[in-house]
Design a protein around this motif. Structure first.
Motif, PDB file in Angstrom:
ATOM      1  N   ASN A 373      73.440  49.528  64.005  1.00 21.57           N
ATOM      2  CA  ASN A 373      72.208  49.348  63.158  1.00 21.57           C
ATOM      3  C   ASN A 373      72.587  49.014  62.067  1.00 21.57           C
ATOM      4  O   ASN A 373      71.815  48.230  60.845  1.00 21.57           O
ATOM      5  CB  ASN A 373      71.065  50.290  63.045  1.00 21.57           C
ATOM      6  CG  ASN A 373      70.243  50.236  64.061  1.00 21.57           C
ATOM      7  OD1 ASN A 373      69.450  49.505  64.486  1.00 21.57           O
ATOM      8  ND2 ASN A 373      70.532  51.409  65.150  1.00 21.57           N
ATOM      9  N   ALA A 374      74.074  49.020  61.439  1.00 19.65           N
ATOM     10  CA  ALA A 374      74.402  48.364  60.093  1.00 19.65           C
ATOM     11  C   ALA A 374      74.161  47.113  59.826  1.00 19.65           C
ATOM     12  O   ALA A 374      73.639  46.849  58.675  1.00 19.65           O
ATOM     13  CB  ALA A 374      76.043  48.808  59.845  1.00 19.65           C
ATOM     14  N   PHE A 375      74.521  46.097  60.738  1.00 22.77           N
ATOM     15  CA  PHE A 375      74.336  44.895  60.164  1.00 22.77           C
ATOM     16  C   PHE A 375      72.967  44.567  60.525  1.00 22.77           C
ATOM     17  O   PHE A 375      72.374  43.633  59.717  1.00 22.77           O
ATOM     18  CB  PHE A 375      75.251  44.025  61.619  1.00 22.77           C
ATOM     19  CG  PHE A 375      75.118  42.514  61.295  1.00 22.77           C
ATOM     20  CD1 PHE A 375      75.523  41.832  59.971  1.00 22.77           C
ATOM     21  CD2 PHE A 375      74.161  41.703  62.014  1.00 22.77           C
ATOM     22  CE1 PHE A 375      75.652  40.456  60.044  1.00 22.77           C
ATOM     23  CE2 PHE A 375      74.164  40.164  62.048  1.00 22.77           C
ATOM     24  CZ  PHE A 375      74.870  39.835  60.634  1.00 22.77           C
ATOM     25  N   PRO A 376      72.099  44.755  61.589  1.00 22.98           N
ATOM     26  CA  PRO A 376      70.666  44.371  61.258  1.00 22.98           C
ATOM     27  C   PRO A 376      70.216  44.964  60.138  1.00 22.98           C
ATOM     28  O   PRO A 376      69.215  44.320  59.496  1.00 22.98           O
ATOM     29  CB  PRO A 376      70.028  45.064  62.760  1.00 22.98           C
ATOM     30  CG  PRO A 376      71.214  45.188  63.753  1.00 22.98           C
ATOM     31  CD  PRO A 376      72.529  45.501  62.799  1.00 22.98           C
ATOM     32  N   LEU A 377      70.371  46.087  59.687  1.00 25.08           N
ATOM     33  CA  LEU A 377      69.900  46.686  58.458  1.00 25.08           C
ATOM     34  C   LEU A 377      70.305  45.908  57.084  1.00 25.08           C
ATOM     35  O   LEU A 377      69.361  45.409  56.214  1.00 25.08           O
ATOM     36  CB  LEU A 377      70.149  48.132  58.186  1.00 25.08           C
ATOM     37  CG  LEU A 377      69.523  49.153  59.060  1.00 25.08           C
ATOM     38  CD1 LEU A 377      69.913  50.352  58.947  1.00 25.08           C
ATOM     39  CD2 LEU A 377      68.065  49.113  58.540  1.00 25.08           C
ATOM     40  N   LEU A 378      71.708  45.257  57.341  1.00 23.67           N
ATOM     41  CA  LEU A 378      71.794  44.394  56.221  1.00 23.67           C
ATOM     42  C   LEU A 378      71.322  42.937  56.220  1.00 23.67           C
ATOM     43  O   LEU A 378      70.941  42.555  55.324  1.00 23.67           O
ATOM     44  CB  LEU A 378      73.396  44.095  56.238  1.00 23.67           C
ATOM     45  CG  LEU A 378      73.984  42.975  55.443  1.00 23.67           C
ATOM     46  CD1 LEU A 378      74.403  43.727  54.041  1.00 23.67           C
ATOM     47  CD2 LEU A 378      75.551  42.775  56.068  1.00 23.67           C
ATOM     48  N   LEU A 379      70.837  42.461  57.454  1.00 23.03           N
ATOM     49  CA  LEU A 379      70.252  41.251  57.681  1.00 23.03           C
ATOM     50  C   LEU A 379      68.790  41.444  57.258  1.00 23.03           C
ATOM     51  O   LEU A 379      68.268  40.397  56.546  1.00 23.03           O
ATOM     52  CB  LEU A 379      70.400  40.961  58.987  1.00 23.03           C
ATOM     53  CG  LEU A 379      69.952  39.533  59.486  1.00 23.03           C
ATOM     54  CD1 LEU A 379      71.015  38.399  58.858  1.00 23.03           C
ATOM     55  CD2 LEU A 379      69.910  39.275  60.964  1.00 23.03           C
ATOM     56  N   ALA A 380      68.431  42.557  57.417  1.00 17.94           N
ATOM     57  CA  ALA A 380      66.827  42.763  56.995  1.00 17.94           C
ATOM     58  C   ALA A 380      66.687  43.014  55.248  1.00 17.94           C
ATOM     59  O   ALA A 380      65.828  42.284  54.971  1.00 17.94           O
ATOM     60  CB  ALA A 380      66.464  44.228  57.877  1.00 17.94           C
ATOM     61  N   GLY A 381      67.693  43.495  54.977  1.00 14.24           N
ATOM     62  CA  GLY A 381      67.798  43.552  53.479  1.00 14.24           C
ATOM     63  C   GLY A 381      68.026  42.213  52.804  1.00 14.24           C
ATOM     64  O   GLY A 381      66.989  41.801  51.789  1.00 14.24           O
ATOM     65  N   VAL A 382      68.846  41.429  53.103  1.00 16.59           N
ATOM     66  CA  VAL A 382      69.045  39.895  52.871  1.00 16.59           C
ATOM     67  C   VAL A 382      67.505  39.112  52.905  1.00 16.59           C
ATOM     68  O   VAL A 382      67.154  38.494  51.938  1.00 16.59           O
ATOM     69  CB  VAL A 382      70.124  39.135  53.497  1.00 16.59           C
ATOM     70  CG1 VAL A 382      69.962  37.778  53.186  1.00 16.59           C
ATOM     71  CG2 VAL A 382      71.430  39.816  53.070  1.00 16.59           C
ATOM     72  N   GLY A 383      67.027  39.310  54.162  1.00 20.34           N
ATOM     73  CA  GLY A 383      65.796  38.585  54.151  1.00 20.34           C
ATOM     74  C   GLY A 383      64.687  39.129  53.511  1.00 20.34           C
ATOM     75  O   GLY A 383      63.833  38.446  52.842  1.00 20.34           O
ATOM     76  N   SER A 384      64.636  40.317  53.266  1.00 19.47           N
ATOM     77  CA  SER A 384      63.505  40.910  52.337  1.00 19.47           C
ATOM     78  C   SER A 384      63.754  40.505  51.021  1.00 19.47           C
ATOM     79  O   SER A 384      62.801  40.092  50.116  1.00 19.47           O
ATOM     80  CB  SER A 384      63.623  42.353  52.389  1.00 19.47           C
ATOM     81  OG  SER A 384      63.357  42.969  53.524  1.00 19.47           O
ATOM     82  N   GLY A 385      64.977  40.232  50.440  1.00 20.23           N
ATOM     83  CA  GLY A 385      65.099  39.832  49.172  1.00 20.23           C
ATOM     84  C   GLY A 385      64.921  38.399  49.033  1.00 20.23           C
ATOM     85  O   GLY A 385      64.358  37.849  48.070  1.00 20.23           O
ATOM     86  N   LEU A 386      65.019  37.485  50.140  1.00 17.76           N
ATOM     87  CA  LEU A 386      64.646  36.170  50.000  1.00 17.76           C
ATOM     88  C   LEU A 386      63.082  35.952  49.850  1.00 17.76           C
ATOM     89  O   LEU A 386      62.439  34.947  49.834  1.00 17.76           O
ATOM     90  CB  LEU A 386      65.194  35.417  51.072  1.00 17.76           C
ATOM     91  CG  LEU A 386      66.706  35.044  51.253  1.00 17.76           C
ATOM     92  CD1 LEU A 386      67.143  34.495  52.519  1.00 17.76           C
ATOM     93  CD2 LEU A 386      67.039  34.691  50.154  1.00 17.76           C
ATOM     94  N   VAL A 387      62.492  36.898  50.463  1.00 18.33           N
ATOM     95  CA  VAL A 387      60.803  36.984  50.508  1.00 18.33           C
ATOM     96  C   VAL A 387      60.270  37.510  49.420  1.00 18.33           C
ATOM     97  O   VAL A 387      59.352  36.815  48.464  1.00 18.33           O
ATOM     98  CB  VAL A 387      60.298  37.901  51.800  1.00 18.33           C
ATOM     99  CG1 VAL A 387      58.908  37.844  51.450  1.00 18.33           C
ATOM    100  CG2 VAL A 387      60.744  37.333  53.015  1.00 18.33           C
TER     101      VAL A 387
END
Length: 479
Positions: A373-387
């Motif tokens: 889950n490390a990469f999906p969590l990283l991806l979710a963080g990036v997406g959250s910052g872009l929102v």
């Protein structure tokens, strides 16, 4: 140059010194919102707290945060950001002292409610400072820094909390987390006193509070959320009758705020809703925070109660989310002026994809679960910052300067109400699914993530509606 002239005449260096202090205060506020996730088992054992007390420790902070935001924004408009920040810091330090020395679950709940109210006083001042110190075309960077700070604080709270718990032990670790706010708050108060402007923004002569409006707003939000927070203690359908009553009170609030009988500036200025971008930005913030805020909590509950991981392991599992949140917020602040709302759509789609991947990985256990889950969590963080950061910038872009405090308070209120509702609803889904599936935490996590995907989808549709509306009728910038 006097302090009162600072908003108009402050140079680049002084403005960024103010933003640096503001970011530190924002970090403290959002850190305490998230660090509680890894502290729940220790608190439950130490204080013998029941499920009701634990629920209020988590959700009470968000609820009081939401209730304080609008009147606090008005307070800053009337008395100045420095006075409001000093008041909020004093309350936050007092509440942290009470939490760190709590001898019962009830005392801790009261302290958390006070902490949430204090954070609700602090945060709108910080957002409004950007509006007052920077021109619209200059706000992307400071909002990016503040967005990154809030995202990192929310995400690294479990990491730092897990480390302190590992060092301090079950009995004292969670107390040390709360008590660490005391020296930070005192230093922040000294810096605010020295560096921040004291004079409130000009443009209004009547700053008396609208007490009736404040009470109606608080009562309406409380009635709507209370059955969700008390779902485990209040069985049956009768308590849910409070929800339509709460909506009725909110309708009365709107009528009061727009009536001639009100003699003072409104708590919630409904004229601001005539701006499409502001109106849809509020709705997007509500949906997104309802779906997004619970992610660290449900992962923490799954890891600690389902997979029997310790707090430090739990915090480290969520660490990639912290890195992604910081990167996404900085990228969002840098590119929001050029890309506008399509950037938010990119972020929302990124979050949805990452949540879908996490849903497919729920069957893994032990350390493997954390690794995959490390990469999906990283991806979710990036997406959250872009929102988060771009929506903050674009939603407030049409707000007149004298209304910066109240507009920021309204915006934050919608986000925090969404957060409180989402925490209660998605946590209920998780725990209910555990009970209904013979204690299967992996199945329960899959259901909870599915609810998050649905809510984030609603946020995406809201953003697309604003994009379509912008193409039909371009918006004018705020005066």
């Amino acid at each position: 140059m006097s302090r009162s002239d600072a908003p108009a005449e402050a140079g680049h260096t002084r403005r960024w010194r103010i933003i640096t202090v503001a970011a530190a205060i924002s970090f403290m506020s959002f850190f305490d919102l998230s660090v509680i996730n890894v502290m729940l088992p220790s608190i439950e054992r130490t204080l013998s707290a029941g499920n009701g007390a634990v629920q209020w420790v988590v959700s009470g902070y968000s609820l009081m945060f939401a209730l304080a935001l609008v009147p606090a924004g008005r307070l800053g408009d009337a008395k100045g950001r420095r006075h409001a920040l000093l008041l909020g810091l004093a309350l936050f330090v007092a509440a942290s002292t009470m939490a760190g020395t709590a001898g019962s679950g009830t005392m801790l709940v009261v302290a958390r409610l006070m902490q949430g109210a204090a954070a609700g006083v602090l945060v709108p001042q910080i957002t409004a400072l950007v509006e007052e110190l920077f021109q619209p075309e200059q706000r992307g960077r400071p909002f990016g820094v503040l967005g990154a700070t809030a995202s990192v604080a929310t995400a690294v709270g479990p990491v730092i909390g897990g480390l302190i718990l590992a060092l301090g032990g079950v009995e004292n670790g969670w107390r040390l987390v709360f008590l660490s706010n005391i020296p930070i708050g005192v230093v922040a108060a000294l810096l605010v006193w020295r560096r921040f402007p004291a004079k409130p923004p000009s443009g209004r002569t009547d700053h008396r509070p609208d007490l009736t409006g404040t009470l109606l707003l608080g009562a309406g939000i409380m009635l709507v959320i209370l059955p969700v927070l008390q779902r485990e203690q209040w069985k049956g359908l009768l308590p849910w009758l409070l929800v339509p009553i709460g909506f009725g009170v909110l309708v009365a609030f709107r009528s009061w705020e727009t009536s001639d009988a009100r003699r003072h500036p409104p708590v919630f200025d409904f004229r601001l809703l005539t701006h499409r971008t502001y109106r849809l930005g509020l709705l997007l913030g509500f949906f997104y925070y309802a779906g997004f805020t619970s992610l660290p909590l449900i992962f923490s509950l799954h890891l600690q109660y389902g997979l029997h991981r310790d707090p430090l392991h739990t915090g480290l599992t969520i660490a990639p989310f912290a890195v992604g949140s910081a990167l996404g917020a900085l990228l969002g602040g840098r590119h929001v002026e050029r890309l506008g709302r399509p950037l938010i759509s990119i972020g929302l789609v990124t979050v949805m994809v990452s949540l879908a991947v996490m849903t497919a990985l729920t069957s893994f256990a032990g350390t493997t679960f954390s690794v995959v889950n490390a990469f999906p969590l990283l991806l979710a963080g990036v997406g959250s910052g872009l929102v988060i950061t771009p929506n903050n910038t674009l939603t407030l872009s049409q707000v007149p300067k004298p209304d910066a405090g109240s507009a920021a308070g309204m915006y934050r209120t919608m986000r925090q109400v969404g957060s409180a509702v989402g925490l209660a609803m998605i946590t209920a889904t998780l725990l209910g699914a555990v009970a209904a599936n013979d204690g299967s935490w992996s199945t329960a996590l899959r259901y909870a993530l599915g609810v998050e995907v649905g809510i984030v989808t609603a946020a995406l549709l809201t953003n697309l509606a604003d994009i379509i509306g912008s193409r039909r009728q371009p918006s004018a910038p705020a005066p």
